[in-house]
Design a protein around this motif. Structure first.
Motif, PDB file in Angstrom:
ATOM      1  N   ARG A 228       0.818  -1.209   0.000  1.00 10.66           N
ATOM      2  CA  ARG A 228       0.000   0.000   0.000  1.00 10.66           C
ATOM      3  C   ARG A 228       0.858   1.268   0.000  1.00 10.66           C
ATOM      4  N   VAL A 229       0.392   2.276  -0.733  1.00  9.18           N
ATOM      5  CA  VAL A 229       1.051   3.584  -0.742  1.00  9.18           C
ATOM      6  C   VAL A 229       0.606   4.327   0.527  1.00  9.18           C
ATOM      7  N   GLU A 230       1.592   4.938   1.209  1.00  6.72           N
ATOM      8  CA  GLU A 230       1.302   5.645   2.465  1.00  6.72           C
ATOM      9  C   GLU A 230       1.359   7.159   2.231  1.00  6.72           C
ATOM     10  N   MET A 231       0.820   7.902   3.185  1.00  9.46           N
ATOM     11  CA  MET A 231       0.797   9.367   3.057  1.00  9.46           C
ATOM     12  C   MET A 231       2.218   9.935   2.930  1.00  9.46           C
ATOM     13  N   GLN A 232       3.166   9.291   3.608  1.00 12.86           N
ATOM     14  CA  GLN A 232       4.564   9.762   3.552  1.00 12.86           C
ATOM     15  C   GLN A 232       5.142   9.656   2.134  1.00 12.86           C
ATOM     16  N   ASP A 233       4.684   8.649   1.381  1.00 11.26           N
ATOM     17  CA  ASP A 233       5.185   8.499   0.011  1.00 11.26           C
ATOM     18  C   ASP A 233       4.774   9.711  -0.836  1.00 11.26           C
ATOM     19  N   VAL A 234       3.552  10.176  -0.598  1.00 10.97           N
ATOM     20  CA  VAL A 234       3.057  11.338  -1.351  1.00 10.97           C
ATOM     21  C   VAL A 234       3.811  12.596  -0.908  1.00 10.97           C
ATOM     22  N   ALA A 235       4.015  12.714   0.396  1.00 13.60           N
ATOM     23  CA  ALA A 235       4.725  13.901   0.912  1.00 13.60           C
ATOM     24  C   ALA A 235       6.176  13.922   0.421  1.00 13.60           C
ATOM     25  N   ALA A 236       6.799  12.754   0.332  1.00  5.00           N
ATOM     26  CA  ALA A 236       8.209  12.691  -0.113  1.00  5.00           C
ATOM     27  C   ALA A 236       8.342  13.205  -1.547  1.00  5.00           C
ATOM     28  N   LEU A 237       7.444  12.789  -2.418  1.00  4.82           N
ATOM     29  CA  LEU A 237       7.470  13.256  -3.813  1.00  4.82           C
ATOM     30  C   LEU A 237       7.199  14.772  -3.867  1.00  4.82           C
TER      31      LEU A 237
END
Ligand SMILES: NC(=O)c1ccc[n+]([C@@H]2O[C@H](COP(=O)([O-])OP(=O)(O)OC[C@H]3O[C@@H](n4cnc5c(N)ncnc54)[C@H](O)[C@@H]3O)[C@@H](O)[C@H]2O)c1
Length: 263
Positions: A228-237
């Motif tokens: 699963r994609v996590e909120m941190q993955d979106v914030a990192a990008l």
């Protein structure tokens, strides 16, 4: 993401983000809440706009020890007078905006036969219209300073088979076109505009409203990576795209979806 990977996760540091004036719409909860946390962690001066007062005040409290504690301003972004007034206040208090994250949205489900003209308008207003007017509010200052980054949040939903999200998907498709149109007009002023496209992200709202074992299996089977994609993955990008490391990234769409193009 496995627990070990989650624990091992740490954001990269982008020194140029320290001190930057960042406005995050819908920054009080969900992915927006993580964006507020991540940008505050870089030493940025964050103002976040939201209607969710309790969650936003709580986040302010949690982040009160940051180098620049993020500031919550209550604003219903579907009310264009309120939106205009809040950006005038931000200009007065911060002297301008360097980075705008147009993140707020609402993915309520509906059936086509139930959509009235008023519902159509409300969905477009909450998912698309405010992005244009927030952008309009920050552009004069960005142009004057000859720099700025604007990130609009799209969605994987209309790139894959999805149902009951007709108007949300319409708005999200529009965001990609709007962002490309914007990037073309503002590039000559040193301003960049891009769309961030999250996949199926595990947020409190998603987990509470739409999560079930069948949906989980569908997502994992459709993604290249069965995690699963996590909120941190979106914030990192988002941190990368907002930083000078992305100085020649503009007019494009950037996916963070674990490669979700299966059914
Ligand atoms: N979570 C996902 O799986 C996912 C997938 C694809 C795209 N996205 C996109 O990522 C962004 C964040 O999604 P999320 O899942 O965190 O959403 P969310 O619904 O959990 O959070 C949205 C935030 O926006 C705020 N908001 C809603 N209407 C508002 C209004 N009128 N005025 C001010 N604030 C308002 C909410 O209070 C909330 O804090 C959205 O643009 C969404 O479309 C999310």
């Amino acid at each position: 993401m496995s627990d070990t990977k989650q624990q091992a996760f740490a954001y990269a540091t982008y020194p140029d983000l320290a001190g930057k004036r960042v406005v995050i719409t819908g920054g009080g909860s969900g992915i927006g809440g993580e964006l507020t946390t991540a940008f505050a962690g870089q030493g940025a001066r964050v103002v976040f706009l939201d209607i969710a007062e309790e969650a936003s005040r709580q986040l302010e409290e949690t982040l009160s020890g940051s180098a620049h504690p993020p500031k919550f301003l209550k604003c219903d972004l579907t009310d264009l007078d309120e939106l205009k007034a809040v950006f005038a206040r931000i200009d007065e208090e911060l002297g301008g905006v360097d980075i705008l994250l147009n993140n707020a949205a609402n993915d309520d489900r509906h059936e086509i036969e139930d959509v009235t003209p008023a519902y159509w308008e409300s969905r477009i207003n909450v998912n698309l219209r405010h992005m244009f007017f927030c952008t309009q509010a920050v552009l004069p200052g960005m142009k004057q300073r000859g720099q700025g980054a604007i990130l609009n949040f799209g969605s994987i939903s209309w790139h894959i088979p999805h149902t009951q999200l007709h108007l949300y998907m319409t708005a999200k498709a529009g965001i990609e076109g709007m962002t490309r149109a914007l990037a073309r007009e503002v590039g000559k002023y040193g301003i960049r505009a891009n769309t961030v496209i999250p996949g199926a992200v595990r947020t409190p709202r998603q987990q509470a409203l739409w999560h079930n074992p069948e949906e989980e299996a569908r997502i994992l089977a459709g993604q290249c990576m069965p995690e699963r994609v996590e909120m941190q993955d979106v914030a990192a990008l988002t941190l990368f795209l907002a930083s000078n490391n992305a100085r020649h990234c503009s007019g494009r769409e950037y996916f963070v979806d674990a490669g979700w193009y299966g059914a």
